[in-house]
Design a protein around this motif. Structure first.
Motif, short mmCIF file in Angstrom:
data_model
loop_
_atom_site.label_atom_id
_atom_site.label_comp_id
_atom_site.label_asym_id
_atom_site.label_seq_id
_atom_site.Cartn_x
_atom_site.Cartn_y
_atom_site.Cartn_z
N LYS A 88 3.47 5.50 -4.40
CA LYS A 88 3.44 4.19 -5.15
C LYS A 88 3.53 4.28 -6.25
O LYS A 88 2.58 5.24 -7.40
N ASP B 129 -4.52 -0.01 -1.16
CA ASP B 129 -4.37 -0.33 -2.21
C ASP B 129 -6.19 -0.70 -2.58
O ASP B 129 -6.56 -1.73 -2.57
N ASP C 87 -9.80 -6.82 -3.45
CA ASP C 87 -8.58 -7.26 -2.55
C ASP C 87 -8.02 -7.46 -1.14
O ASP C 87 -6.91 -7.18 -1.09
N PHE D 265 0.06 -3.87 -10.75
CA PHE D 265 0.32 -2.18 -11.05
C PHE D 265 0.88 -1.87 -11.00
O PHE D 265 1.09 0.07 -11.22
MG MG Z 1 -3.47 -3.30 -5.63
#
Ligand code: MG
Ligand code: ADP
Ligand code: MG
Length: 314
Positions: free
Chosen positions: A55, A161, A143, A37
């Motif tokens: 990020k 994340d 995730d 992503f």
């Molecule tokens: Mg991710």
């Protein structure tokens, strides 16, 4: 020593931020990670030379139901909105203090000299604490895996994340999955809708297995559905029972967070001074070099009728 922070900035905001905000405050440095992503880079806060981790998220890669409207900041990726609301020692913050040298659990497992149950238990119970906090806020991460857990030299871990995270409700089911195939529960791979926590417990089981044995329990869909465990070396009965319970193919029989309360293996003592100064536990190489190409890609699929329709996102 300069502190390290973690902040999440959106790519398209860079133009706007570039004319006043982001680039006035921060200098972007070398890349340390790349995912489905976006990408993650080292940076520096200009005013005090504080090290930061930034990020960058590709807005075009965010699914429509992963947007959030914040009363203060307007339309934000859910990943960003969630981080602003969370505060726990095992969850990464939007802006956080230096946390280790940037090693994630994937890299730790790679360099681990000898496996040690006490140390694994120490790290694993922090993962459980973090996930319990998220579930208490009715958030599923979706995730959880080794590379989405970072640790410092004192083996303190943080979950990172939140790109696949979502709010869940009892009795309400998800019909899309956007996580990592090797960590996906068999019933979800087979096209069943899911509430959330039971999928998370499976991923936690895969993470524990990987931490302990240094290899994945299942490498493809067939192996996941078969769900038979072939550990490469023996471990204590308590540990093997916990792994097998988390990786129970029937979601209703699978270990829950409640089931783990008071678990003896999970709460065993660990003397951290025993691991002090062991260089194998310290980061030496730049992160992206260590990680190589071994990262499993994030996949996503949407259920059309009874069958999952898959698309790899990178
Ligand atoms: Mg991710
Ligand atoms: P993606 O959604 O693309 O997987 P992540 O948020 O997982 O992005 O970041 C990618 C990688 O960057 C992580 O696996 C980790 O190795 C590294 N990383 C991300 N945030 C941090 C951080 N705060 N400190 C150190 N490393 C980080
Ligand atoms: Mg990630």
């Amino acid at each position: 020593e300069a502190a390290r922070c973690n902040s999440t900035v959106m790519e398209e905001d860079l133009d706007r931020l570039g004319s006043g905000e982001y680039s006035d405050y921060y200098t972007t440095l070398q890349s340390i990670g790349k995912g489905a992503f976006g990408f993650v880079k080292m940076g520096r806060r200009n005013k005090d030379d504080t090290q930061v981790v930034v990020k960058f998220i590709r807005k075009s890669k965010i699914f429509s139901n992963n947007w959030w409207t914040d009363p203060e900041y307007g339309r934000l990726p859910l990943e960003v909105a969630l981080l602003t609301q969370l505060s726990h020692q095992n969850i990464v913050k939007m802006v956080m203090e230096k946390h280790g040298s940037g090693m994630d659990l994937f890299e730790f497992i790679d360099r681990q000299p000898n496996f040690d149950e006490a140390l694994a238990s120490y790290m694993f119970r922090q993962l459980i604490d973090g996930v319990a906090y998220l579930h208490s806020k009715m958030i599923v991460h979706r995730d959880i895996k080794d590379e989405n857990v970072i640790l410092n030299e004192r083996f303190q871990i943080k979950i990172i994340d939140f790109g696949s995270a979502a709010y869940f409700e009892r009795g309400k089911v998800f019909s899309t999955f956007c996580g990592t195939l090797e960590y996906c529960a068999p019933e979800v791979i087979q096209g069943n809708k899911y509430e959330g926590p039971e999928l998370e417990m499976w991923a936690i089981g895969v993470t524990l297995y990987t931490l302990v044995f240094g290899e994945n329990p299942f490498y493809d869909i067939e192996e996941t559905i078969e769900a038979s465990l072939k550990p490469p070396f023996p471990v204590s009965n308590e540990l093997m029972q916990l792994v097998a319970w988390l990786l129970h193919p029937e979601p209703e029989w699978r270990c829950t967070l409640k089931n783990m309360v008071g678990n003896a293996w999970l709460h065993q003592p660990c003397d951290l001074s025993e691991y002090k100064g062991n260089r194998s536990y310290q980061k030496e190489c730049p992160h992206h070099i260590m990680k190589g190409e071994a990262n499993p890609p994030t996949i996503s699929f949407t259920f059309l009728g009874d069958f999952p329709y898959g698309t790899a996102t990178n």
